[in-house]
Write a protein that holds these residues in place. Structure first.
Motif, PDB file in Angstrom:
ATOM      1  N   THR A  43       0.845  -1.194   0.000  1.00 43.85           N
ATOM      2  CA  THR A  43       0.000   0.000   0.000  1.00 43.85           C
ATOM      3  C   THR A  43       0.881   1.246   0.000  1.00 43.85           C
ATOM      4  OG1 THR A  43      -1.669  -1.197   1.256  1.00 43.85           O
ATOM      5  CG2 THR A  43      -1.877   1.193   1.208  1.00 43.85           C
ATOM      6  N   MET A  44       0.521   2.203  -0.860  1.00 39.81           N
ATOM      7  CA  MET A  44       1.263   3.471  -0.925  1.00 39.81           C
ATOM      8  C   MET A  44       0.291   4.597  -0.600  1.00 39.81           C
ATOM      9  SD  MET A  44       3.157   2.809  -4.597  1.00 39.81           S
ATOM     10  CE  MET A  44       1.907   1.757  -5.311  1.00 39.81           C
ATOM     11  N   ILE A  45       0.666   5.443   0.349  1.00 39.28           N
ATOM     12  CA  ILE A  45      -0.181   6.592   0.683  1.00 39.28           C
ATOM     13  C   ILE A  45       0.598   7.862   0.378  1.00 39.28           C
ATOM     14  CG2 ILE A  45      -1.440   7.796   2.514  1.00 39.28           C
ATOM     15  CD1 ILE A  45      -1.562   4.955   3.901  1.00 39.28           C
ATOM     16  N   LEU A  46       0.060   8.666  -0.532  1.00 41.66           N
ATOM     17  CA  LEU A  46       0.714   9.916  -0.923  1.00 41.66           C
ATOM     18  C   LEU A  46      -0.108  11.068  -0.357  1.00 41.66           C
ATOM     19  CD1 LEU A  46       1.515   7.723  -3.079  1.00 41.66           C
ATOM     20  CD2 LEU A  46       1.825   9.596  -4.673  1.00 41.66           C
ATOM     21  N   SER A  47       0.546  11.922   0.411  1.00 43.94           N
ATOM     22  CA  SER A  47      -0.212  13.036   0.978  1.00 43.94           C
ATOM     23  C   SER A  47       0.522  14.356   0.765  1.00 43.94           C
ATOM     24  CB  SER A  47      -0.469  12.798   2.468  1.00 43.94           C
ATOM     25  OG  SER A  47       0.715  12.420   3.095  1.00 43.94           O
ATOM     26  N   ASP A  48      -0.252  15.389   0.530  1.00 46.48           N
ATOM     27  CA  ASP A  48       0.364  16.703   0.331  1.00 46.48           C
ATOM     28  C   ASP A  48      -0.522  17.799   0.903  1.00 46.48           C
ATOM     29  OD1 ASP A  48      -1.429  18.065  -1.720  1.00 46.48           O
ATOM     30  OD2 ASP A  48      -0.907  16.292  -2.877  1.00 46.48           O
ATOM     31  N   HIS A  49       0.083  18.967   1.026  1.00 45.61           N
ATOM     32  CA  HIS A  49      -0.660  20.143   1.487  1.00 45.61           C
ATOM     33  C   HIS A  49      -0.724  21.174   0.365  1.00 45.61           C
ATOM     34  CE1 HIS A  49      -0.744  18.445   5.456  1.00 45.61           C
ATOM     35  NE2 HIS A  49       0.556  18.254   5.398  1.00 45.61           N
ATOM     36  N   GLY A  50      -0.895  20.670  -0.842  1.00 44.46           N
ATOM     37  CA  GLY A  50      -0.964  21.534  -2.024  1.00 44.46           C
ATOM     38  C   GLY A  50      -2.330  22.184  -2.158  1.00 44.46           C
ATOM     39  N   PRO A  51      -2.618  22.702  -3.345  1.00 45.05           N
ATOM     40  CA  PRO A  51      -3.857  23.471  -3.542  1.00 45.05           C
ATOM     41  C   PRO A  51      -5.130  22.625  -3.532  1.00 45.05           C
ATOM     42  CG  PRO A  51      -2.671  23.222  -5.603  1.00 45.05           C
ATOM     43  CD  PRO A  51      -1.777  22.681  -4.536  1.00 45.05           C
ATOM     44  N   GLY A  52      -4.987  21.296  -3.659  1.00 40.25           N
ATOM     45  CA  GLY A  52      -6.173  20.443  -3.721  1.00 40.25           C
ATOM     46  C   GLY A  52      -6.742  20.389  -5.133  1.00 40.25           C
ATOM     47  N   ILE A  53      -7.652  19.449  -5.343  1.00 40.89           N
ATOM     48  CA  ILE A  53      -8.236  19.256  -6.676  1.00 40.89           C
ATOM     49  C   ILE A  53      -9.724  19.600  -6.598  1.00 40.89           C
ATOM     50  CG2 ILE A  53      -8.705  17.586  -8.511  1.00 40.89           C
ATOM     51  CD1 ILE A  53      -6.269  15.957  -7.343  1.00 40.89           C
ATOM     52  N   LYS A  54     -10.119  20.551  -7.452  1.00 45.48           N
ATOM     53  CA  LYS A  54     -11.502  21.051  -7.408  1.00 45.48           C
ATOM     54  C   LYS A  54     -12.479  19.999  -7.927  1.00 45.48           C
ATOM     55  CE  LYS A  54     -13.997  25.159  -8.951  1.00 45.48           C
ATOM     56  NZ  LYS A  54     -13.954  26.262  -9.912  1.00 45.48           N
ATOM     57  N   ASP A  55     -12.142  19.412  -9.078  1.00 43.35           N
ATOM     58  CA  ASP A  55     -13.050  18.446  -9.718  1.00 43.35           C
ATOM     59  C   ASP A  55     -12.280  17.145  -9.944  1.00 43.35           C
ATOM     60  OD1 ASP A  55     -14.646  16.944 -11.410  1.00 43.35           O
ATOM     61  OD2 ASP A  55     -15.323  18.684 -12.558  1.00 43.35           O
ATOM     62  N   ILE A  56     -12.431  16.201  -9.039  1.00 45.39           N
ATOM     63  CA  ILE A  56     -11.633  14.976  -9.108  1.00 45.39           C
ATOM     64  C   ILE A  56     -11.954  14.154 -10.359  1.00 45.39           C
ATOM     65  CG2 ILE A  56     -11.185  12.740  -7.999  1.00 45.39           C
ATOM     66  CD1 ILE A  56     -11.208  14.148  -5.329  1.00 45.39           C
ATOM     67  N   SER A  57     -13.227  14.061 -10.730  1.00 48.18           N
ATOM     68  CA  SER A  57     -13.550  13.235 -11.901  1.00 48.18           C
ATOM     69  C   SER A  57     -12.944  13.822 -13.178  1.00 48.18           C
ATOM     70  CB  SER A  57     -15.055  13.011 -12.039  1.00 48.18           C
ATOM     71  OG  SER A  57     -15.675  14.229 -12.282  1.00 48.18           O
ATOM     72  N   LEU A  58     -12.880  15.156 -13.255  1.00 47.41           N
ATOM     73  CA  LEU A  58     -12.234  15.790 -14.409  1.00 47.41           C
ATOM     74  C   LEU A  58     -10.725  15.510 -14.385  1.00 47.41           C
ATOM     75  CD1 LEU A  58     -12.603  17.653 -16.873  1.00 47.41           C
ATOM     76  CD2 LEU A  58     -12.290  19.609 -15.353  1.00 47.41           C
ATOM     77  N   ALA A  59     -10.125  15.637 -13.209  1.00 46.31           N
ATOM     78  CA  ALA A  59      -8.683  15.386 -13.062  1.00 46.31           C
ATOM     79  C   ALA A  59      -8.329  13.933 -13.377  1.00 46.31           C
ATOM     80  CB  ALA A  59      -8.228  15.727 -11.644  1.00 46.31           C
ATOM     81  N   MET A  60      -9.276  13.038 -13.174  1.00 47.11           N
ATOM     82  CA  MET A  60      -9.026  11.619 -13.423  1.00 47.11           C
ATOM     83  C   MET A  60      -9.179  11.243 -14.895  1.00 47.11           C
ATOM     84  SD  MET A  60      -8.164  10.165 -10.611  1.00 47.11           S
ATOM     85  CE  MET A  60      -8.103   8.530 -11.318  1.00 47.11           C
ATOM     86  N   SER A  61      -9.701  12.179 -15.728  1.00 47.02           N
ATOM     87  CA  SER A  61      -9.921  11.808 -17.127  1.00 47.02           C
ATOM     88  C   SER A  61      -8.638  11.997 -17.935  1.00 47.02           C
ATOM     89  CB  SER A  61     -11.083  12.608 -17.721  1.00 47.02           C
ATOM     90  OG  SER A  61     -10.879  13.984 -17.520  1.00 47.02           O
ATOM     91  N   GLU A  62      -8.381  11.024 -18.818  1.00 45.56           N
ATOM     92  CA  GLU A  62      -7.161  11.048 -19.627  1.00 45.56           C
ATOM     93  C   GLU A  62      -7.113  12.307 -20.481  1.00 45.56           C
ATOM     94  OE1 GLU A  62      -6.373   7.583 -21.916  1.00 45.56           O
ATOM     95  OE2 GLU A  62      -6.480   6.239 -20.197  1.00 45.56           O
ATOM     96  N   GLY A  63      -5.962  12.973 -20.489  1.00 48.23           N
ATOM     97  CA  GLY A  63      -5.780  14.130 -21.352  1.00 48.23           C
ATOM     98  C   GLY A  63      -6.018  15.463 -20.664  1.00 48.23           C
ATOM     99  N   PHE A  64      -6.674  15.432 -19.478  1.00 50.99           N
ATOM    100  CA  PHE A  64      -6.896  16.694 -18.766  1.00 50.99           C
ATOM    101  C   PHE A  64      -5.659  17.025 -17.942  1.00 50.99           C
ATOM    102  CE2 PHE A  64      -8.032  19.099 -14.977  1.00 50.99           C
ATOM    103  CZ  PHE A  64      -8.663  20.194 -15.553  1.00 50.99           C
ATOM    104  N   SER A  65      -5.143  18.240 -18.122  1.00 51.25           N
ATOM    105  CA  SER A  65      -3.932  18.609 -17.390  1.00 51.25           C
ATOM    106  C   SER A  65      -3.928  20.092 -17.046  1.00 51.25           C
ATOM    107  CB  SER A  65      -2.697  18.291 -18.238  1.00 51.25           C
ATOM    108  OG  SER A  65      -1.539  18.740 -17.565  1.00 51.25           O
ATOM    109  N   THR A  66      -3.405  20.398 -15.871  1.00 52.63           N
ATOM    110  CA  THR A  66      -3.215  21.804 -15.497  1.00 52.63           C
ATOM    111  C   THR A  66      -1.725  22.110 -15.344  1.00 52.63           C
ATOM    112  OG1 THR A  66      -3.435  21.214 -13.156  1.00 52.63           O
ATOM    113  CG2 THR A  66      -5.438  21.966 -14.280  1.00 52.63           C
ATOM    114  N   ALA A  67      -0.890  21.223 -15.898  1.00 53.41           N
ATOM    115  CA  ALA A  67       0.566  21.398 -15.748  1.00 53.41           C
ATOM    116  C   ALA A  67       1.041  22.624 -16.536  1.00 53.41           C
ATOM    117  CB  ALA A  67       1.287  20.161 -16.242  1.00 53.41           C
TER     118      ALA A  67
END
Lengths: 141, 112
Positions: free
Chosen positions: A72-96
């Motif tokens: 099991t791998m647990i990744l945690s951060d204190h970054g800006p967070g993700i507004k729309d997880i389902s959008l972020a999970m879709s292939e090709g969507f990037s805010t990089a």
């Protein structure tokens, strides 16, 4: 096998160091005799996670628990967070940003690859607070 | 006959930039987006790309590619070269475009 716990800190915005955790974990798993298909899944999922932490969150932490049948791998951060997880999970969507794209990242495949190469995948995020991702890989799957 | 990384220079005219561990080449992946390569390249693939940075070396190692072939005379930066030497990753360079370089190897694999 007794449980093995590992902790890695991922620095923010340093793409030359992102990959150190996955490379270290990969070599440990090989030494433990974990099947190569499972090692590959873990390596890919974790590397994508490291890159995400470096690009989007200003760094973060990775905790790994290696058990007898799974990891099991647990990744945690204190970054800006993700507004729309389902959008972020879709292939090709990037805010990089562009400088990240010029390195060959930012194709919008990070989170999808993390899910694809995990047997169990869970993501929780709160805007302004941070993101937690849990990925589990079974050794015989 | 199986193609090994040690035969690539002679068979396809690529120049070896980093000599890593000898590997058998079992397939080909061509593309520059690292996450695509990471998710879709198979173990033992020869990876044709123009990305000569340290992240390509990491992707190749983690995805278990047999080697990287940098096409279009793309530059291998010093950090990447150093990391590849440490991790035993084979890197070749060629002035051929990615399609032509991939075809050069594919035609050899096909014949055999």
């Amino acid at each position: 096998m007794e449980e093995i716990k590992l902790h890695y800190d991922v620095p923010g915005d340093d793409f030359t160091r992102a990959g150190e955790a996955s490379a270290d974990l990969k070599s440990r798993l090989k030494k433990l005799g974990i099947p190569s298909a499972a090692v590959r899944k873990v390596s890919i999922a974790l590397y994508e996670g490291e890159i995400n932490l470096a690009i989007h969150a200003g760094g973060g932490a990775i905790d790994v628990v290696i058990g007898g049948e799974s990891l099991t791998m647990i990744l945690s951060d204190h970054g800006p967070g993700i507004k729309d997880i389902s959008l972020a999970m879709s292939e090709g969507f990037s805010t990089a940003p562009d400088e990240v794209r010029s390195l060959g990242f930012g194709a919008g495949m990070g989170l999808p690859n993390m899910k694809k190469y995990s047997d169990d995948f869970d993501i929780e995020s709160q805007v302004g607070v941070g993101t937690n991702v849990t990925m589990k890989v079974y050794f015989d799957a | 006959m199986t193609i090994k990384t040690t035969q690539l220079a002679e068979l396809c005219g690529f120049t070896q930039a980093v000599e890593g561990d000898e590997r058998e080449i079992t397939g080909i992946f061509t593309g520059d987006l690292l996450s695509w390569a990471m998710g879709r390249a198979k173990e033992g693939d020869a990876w044709f790309t123009v990305m000569g940075n340290v992240n390509s070396v990491a992707v190749s190692t983690l995805a278990d590619c047999a080697c990287i072939i940098l096409c279009h005379s793309a530059v291998l930066d010093d950090t990447a070269k150093q990391r590849a030497e440490q991790q035993g990753v084979n890197i070749f360079t060629t002035d051929m475009p990615e399609f032509e370089a991939s075809y050069a190897l594919a035609s050899k694999i096909k014949k055999e």
